[in-house]
Design an enzyme around this catalytic site. Structure first.
Site, short mmCIF file in Angstrom:
data_model
loop_
_atom_site.label_atom_id
_atom_site.label_comp_id
_atom_site.label_asym_id
_atom_site.label_seq_id
_atom_site.Cartn_x
_atom_site.Cartn_y
_atom_site.Cartn_z
N HIS A 191 -3.72 7.59 2.30
CA HIS A 191 -4.17 5.74 1.83
C HIS A 191 -5.55 5.83 2.32
O HIS A 191 -5.49 6.00 3.70
CB HIS A 191 -3.14 5.28 2.19
CG HIS A 191 -3.64 3.31 2.33
ND1 HIS A 191 -3.77 3.08 0.66
CD2 HIS A 191 -4.08 2.35 3.20
CE1 HIS A 191 -3.92 1.77 1.08
NE2 HIS A 191 -3.31 1.54 1.92
N CYS B 56 0.56 -1.17 0.09
CA CYS B 56 0.09 0.27 0.29
C CYS B 56 0.55 1.08 0.38
O CYS B 56 0.05 2.09 0.10
CB CYS B 56 -0.62 0.04 1.18
SG CYS B 56 -2.01 -1.36 1.54
N ASN C 206 -10.29 -0.46 0.09
CA ASN C 206 -8.77 -0.13 0.74
C ASN C 206 -8.13 -0.71 -1.00
O ASN C 206 -7.77 -1.73 -1.08
CB ASN C 206 -8.20 -0.32 1.23
CG ASN C 206 -6.88 -0.85 1.25
OD1 ASN C 206 -5.71 -0.58 0.23
ND2 ASN C 206 -6.36 -1.29 2.73
O1 UT7 Z 1 -3.45 -1.54 3.24
C1 UT7 Z 1 -3.30 -1.78 4.95
C2 UT7 Z 1 -3.56 -1.20 6.26
N1 UT7 Z 1 -4.79 -2.29 6.41
C3 UT7 Z 1 -4.81 -1.16 7.53
O2 UT7 Z 1 -4.92 0.33 7.74
C4 UT7 Z 1 -6.48 -2.11 8.35
C5 UT7 Z 1 -6.22 -2.09 9.07
N2 UT7 Z 1 -6.81 -2.15 10.34
C6 UT7 Z 1 -8.40 -1.99 10.43
O3 UT7 Z 1 -8.76 -1.35 9.95
C7 UT7 Z 1 -9.62 -2.66 11.87
O4 UT7 Z 1 -8.72 -3.73 12.57
C8 UT7 Z 1 -10.62 -4.02 11.23
C9 UT7 Z 1 -11.93 -2.93 10.07
C10 UT7 Z 1 -9.41 -4.80 10.17
C11 UT7 Z 1 -10.97 -4.18 11.51
O5 UT7 Z 1 -12.16 -3.89 13.08
P1 UT7 Z 1 -11.49 -3.65 14.92
O6 UT7 Z 1 -12.51 -2.92 15.56
O7 UT7 Z 1 -10.19 -3.68 14.63
O8 UT7 Z 1 -12.53 -5.41 14.58
P2 UT7 Z 1 -12.20 -7.14 15.40
O9 UT7 Z 1 -11.29 -7.54 14.39
O10 UT7 Z 1 -11.29 -6.43 16.93
O11 UT7 Z 1 -13.11 -7.27 15.20
C12 UT7 Z 1 -14.62 -6.79 16.38
C13 UT7 Z 1 -15.15 -7.74 16.30
C14 UT7 Z 1 -14.92 -9.43 16.51
O12 UT7 Z 1 -16.29 -10.17 17.29
P3 UT7 Z 1 -15.85 -9.98 18.26
O13 UT7 Z 1 -14.79 -10.88 18.63
O14 UT7 Z 1 -15.95 -8.69 19.41
O15 UT7 Z 1 -17.22 -11.36 19.19
C15 UT7 Z 1 -15.25 -9.78 15.15
O16 UT7 Z 1 -15.18 -11.15 14.93
O17 UT7 Z 1 -15.88 -8.22 15.11
C16 UT7 Z 1 -15.95 -8.24 14.40
N3 UT7 Z 1 -16.22 -8.92 12.98
C17 UT7 Z 1 -16.62 -8.69 11.91
N4 UT7 Z 1 -18.30 -8.23 12.03
C18 UT7 Z 1 -18.84 -8.51 11.12
C19 UT7 Z 1 -14.75 -9.45 12.43
N5 UT7 Z 1 -15.06 -8.79 11.01
C20 UT7 Z 1 -16.45 -8.95 10.93
C21 UT7 Z 1 -17.24 -7.69 9.82
N6 UT7 Z 1 -18.51 -7.94 9.86
N7 UT7 Z 1 -16.75 -8.22 8.28
#
Ligand code: UT7
Length: 320
Positions: free
Chosen positions: A247, A114, A277
């Site tokens: 980005h 990226c 993205n």
């Molecule tokens: O281009 C390279 C750079 N990339 C980035 O900068 C991406 C950086 N990371 C992010 O943008 C975020 O970490 C994400 C958007 C990928 C994830 O967001 P988050 O707030 O960190 O969520 P999480 O992974 O901690 O998940 C929270 C909850 C989990 O459930 P529990 O364990 O709390 O019950 C996940 O299982 O949300 C759940 N979850 C979803 N629910 C519905 C994870 N993905 C999804 C989904 N839909 N797509």
């Protein structure tokens, strides 16, 4: 006389097919509300089965060449940033050269995921400043959909396909004021595609893997630091900035960088709601949208910044 490089024109290309959050919710356990609130993404474009990175790149380059008012014969350098090359070799840059019907000048790919466009822009700027090129094309292009596991809701909801390009010309006036790039391979395991082609088969997973929260934390800090470092390198202050073109990975990361730079969100070009993205393509796509919508005007200062797998990250400050 000092030579600078200056953006003479921008262009972009998006595939025709739109995939919305609602479409995704039909296929996997997710919903529009979760995706919008956690990421800011509403829809993304997905390339057709036969559409390759070079196809999107050529269209973006053609649009940038037209906007710059240069002819293909003037191009003397082509740098293409991608994570999804058409094939293992030759470089996608060489394939784009062939499709453009222009040849002879150096053309190569840059792999910094990226951050690839910032790396490519940095290299092209160095070529121009040293007199090694006068009219360079830098393009970021991806069909990242080809390396997504469409059953992994942690990654497949985030990405989209597209391409963006700039034409950089030698100029007496800046142009690119400063660039700064970094990498730290100690973080290679939190965002990657580990597979490799070996002995006629793929050895390891061919899908994007991401530890989302580890990436999020690293990105927020690194982007704030590199934006400040790039401003310092140009001898400028946060208050001198007109635009941030970041980005497009996550709206919360973008908002955090904007806050750090004391910029209101109406001074930030945001396209991730519509594009997701697009990895190496996201910054030039957003820049082209900022320019073509009339928001970014000649003479204004623009901070570009990006981060991705590697980890690799960087910033570029320019006077448009
Ligand atoms: O281009 C390279 C750079 N990339 C980035 O900068 C991406 C950086 N990371 C992010 O943008 C975020 O970490 C994400 C958007 C990928 C994830 O967001 P988050 O707030 O960190 O969520 P999480 O992974 O901690 O998940 C929270 C909850 C989990 O459930 P529990 O364990 O709390 O019950 C996940 O299982 O949300 C759940 N979850 C979803 N629910 C519905 C994870 N993905 C999804 C989904 N839909 N797509």
């Amino acid at each position: 006389m000092t030579i600078y490089s200056r953006i003479a024109g921008t262009g972009s290309c998006l595939p025709a097919q739109t995939l919305t959050n609602h479409d995704l919710a039909q296929r996997i356990e997710t919903n529009d509300e979760w995706i919008v609130s956690r990421t800011g993404i509403r829809e993304r474009r997905i390339a057709a089965e036969t559409e390759l990175t070079s196809d999107l790149a050529v269209k973006a380059v053609e649009a940038a060449i037209e906007a710059a008012g240069v002819s293909r014969d003037e191009i003397d350098l082509l740098i293409l940033a991608t994570t999804t090359p058409d094939q293992i070799f030759p470089s996608t840059a060489c394939i784009v050269q062939q499709k453009l019907g222009a040849h002879g000048f150096p053309a190569f790919d840059v792999q910094a995921v990226c951050a690839g466009f910032i790396y490519g822009l940095t290299i092209a700027d160095q070529f121009i400043r040293s007199g090694g090129a006068k009219c360079a094309v830098v393009v970021g292009a991806e069909v990242i959909s080809h390396i997504l596991d469409w059953t992994d809701r942690g990654t497949c909801i985030l990405f989209g396909d597209g391409a963006g390009a700039v034409v950089l010309k030698a100029s007496d006036e800046p142009g690119i004021l400063a660039t700064r790039v970094h990498a730290d391979g100690r973080y290679k395991d939190i965002l990657n595609v580990p597979g490799k082609v070996r002995n006629g088969a793929i050895d390891g997973s061919p899908w994007v893997y991401m530890d989302g929260s580890a990436v999020f934390k690293f990105a927020v800090r690194a982007l704030a630091d590199v934006a400040e470092e790039t401003l310092n390198a140009a001898g400028m202050e946060k208050a001198d900035l007109d635009w941030l073109v970041p980005h497009q990975a996550n709206l919360r990361i973008i908002e955090s960088t904007a806050k750090h730079l004391h910029l209101p969100m109406d001074k930030v070009i945001v396209t991730l709601d519509k594009h997701g993205n697009t990895s190496a393509a996201s910054i030039p796509l957003a820049l082209d949208e900022g320019v073509r919508s009339g928001r970014i005007q000649r003479g204004q200062s623009v901070m570009l910044e990006g981060i991705g797998g590697g980890f690799a990250w960087g910033g570029a400050l320019l006077r448009y």
